[in-house]
Design an enzyme around this catalytic site. Structure first.
Site, mmCIF file in Angstrom:
data_model
loop_
_atom_site.group_PDB
_atom_site.id
_atom_site.type_symbol
_atom_site.label_atom_id
_atom_site.label_comp_id
_atom_site.label_asym_id
_atom_site.label_seq_id
_atom_site.Cartn_x
_atom_site.Cartn_y
_atom_site.Cartn_z
ATOM 1 N N HIS A 95 -9.015 82.168 -0.606
ATOM 2 C CA HIS A 95 -7.683 82.554 -1.077
ATOM 3 C C HIS A 95 -7.777 83.427 -2.328
ATOM 4 O O HIS A 95 -7.091 84.459 -2.427
ATOM 5 C CB HIS A 95 -6.861 81.305 -1.374
ATOM 6 C CG HIS A 95 -5.498 81.606 -1.945
ATOM 7 N ND1 HIS A 95 -4.409 81.869 -1.156
ATOM 8 C CD2 HIS A 95 -5.063 81.688 -3.235
ATOM 9 C CE1 HIS A 95 -3.354 82.100 -1.926
ATOM 10 N NE2 HIS A 95 -3.732 81.990 -3.195
ATOM 11 N N GLU A 96 -8.619 83.021 -3.272
ATOM 12 C CA GLU A 96 -8.754 83.805 -4.508
ATOM 13 C C GLU A 96 -9.364 85.172 -4.219
ATOM 14 O O GLU A 96 -9.003 86.163 -4.862
ATOM 15 C CB GLU A 96 -9.587 83.045 -5.543
ATOM 16 C CG GLU A 96 -8.995 81.703 -5.965
ATOM 17 C CD GLU A 96 -7.530 81.758 -6.338
ATOM 18 O OE1 GLU A 96 -7.076 82.811 -6.843
ATOM 19 O OE2 GLU A 96 -6.812 80.772 -6.109
ATOM 20 N N HIS A 99 -6.750 87.589 -3.221
ATOM 21 C CA HIS A 99 -6.098 88.276 -4.344
ATOM 22 C C HIS A 99 -6.944 89.461 -4.818
ATOM 23 O O HIS A 99 -6.395 90.512 -5.176
ATOM 24 C CB HIS A 99 -5.890 87.313 -5.507
ATOM 25 C CG HIS A 99 -4.794 86.324 -5.280
ATOM 26 N ND1 HIS A 99 -3.526 86.689 -4.866
ATOM 27 C CD2 HIS A 99 -4.766 84.969 -5.411
ATOM 28 C CE1 HIS A 99 -2.773 85.612 -4.759
ATOM 29 N NE2 HIS A 99 -3.495 84.553 -5.067
#
Length: 223
Positions: A95-96, A99
């Protein structure tokens, strides 16, 4: 009575979301992934595959303090995620990285959110100053200040939703395309990310209800 009900709902939504994410995260934090990949290794593979080989991944203290730092171009993972060879660690790390990929591709909503951060921070800091003035001089209507701050916070949180949803979508695609998790593990990672997404939805709902509550109270004072 109406105001009390709204106030209780403002408190309840985040609590439910927190319980949900804690329960889901703890379940999959104990589930090892079959490839025995740590969160760091998952992040490294995703970043490398997306042309971000020079980006650092660093370990940070705390629980679920994971985030992508756009100012330093660094993925920061909490110790459990950085070292953990679990489904939860893979999901959060991916998920990070989502980004980081958004940043690389100049994702529109991410740029809007970055633009809003100093505005919301400034408004929040001003609210504290005005609060002190209102106590000392009673010259400021703190209710109107609260309404403005909550409204700005709501805008920020609404813009945050597509940023977080898109990062999770990218994360699941990377985990699948790079075969970092098998089918069953992939379903577990999806549950982790959906639980995390619900916390953002809960924040938006709470902000909306809080704004409505303040507006109703403001209207009742005029009456």
């Amino acid at each position: 009575m109406e105001n009390i009900v709204l106030y209780l709902l403002v408190l309840i939504f985040p609590i439910i979301a927190s319980i949900n994410i804690d329960s889901t995260y703890n379940k999959y934090k104990r589930a090892k992934n079959k490839n025995k990949l740590s969160g760091f290794e998952v992040a490294r593979k995703i970043l490398d595959e997306n042309g971000l080989k020079d980006m650092y991944i660093v370990e940070v203290k705390g629980n679920l303090t994971d985030h992508y730092d756009p100012s330093q171009k660094v993925v920061r993972l909490s110790s459990d995620i950085f070292h953990g060879e679990t489904i939860a660690a893979a999901a959060v790390a991916a998920h990070e990285c989502g980004h980081a990929i958004q940043d690389k591709e100049n994702y529109t909503f991410m740029k809007i959110r970055a633009f809003l951060v100093p505005i919301v921070n400034f408004a929040t800091n001003m609210a504290y100053i005005l609060f002190l003035i209102s106590i000392l001089l009673q010259m400021v209507d703190m209710l109107m200040v609260s309404i403005v701050v909550v409204f700005l916070s709501l805008i920020f949180q609404v813009v945050t939703l597509p940023v977080e949803f898109d990062a999770s979508k990218r994360a699941l695609k990377q985990l699948n395309d790079l075969k970092l998790l098998d089918k069953e593990e992939h379903e577990g990672s999806e549950k982790v990310l959906k639980a995390a997404a619900f916390t953002y939805i809960a924040s938006v709902l709470s902000a909306i209800l809080n704004l409505v509550r303040l507006l109703i109270y403001s209207d009742s004072r005029r009456d």
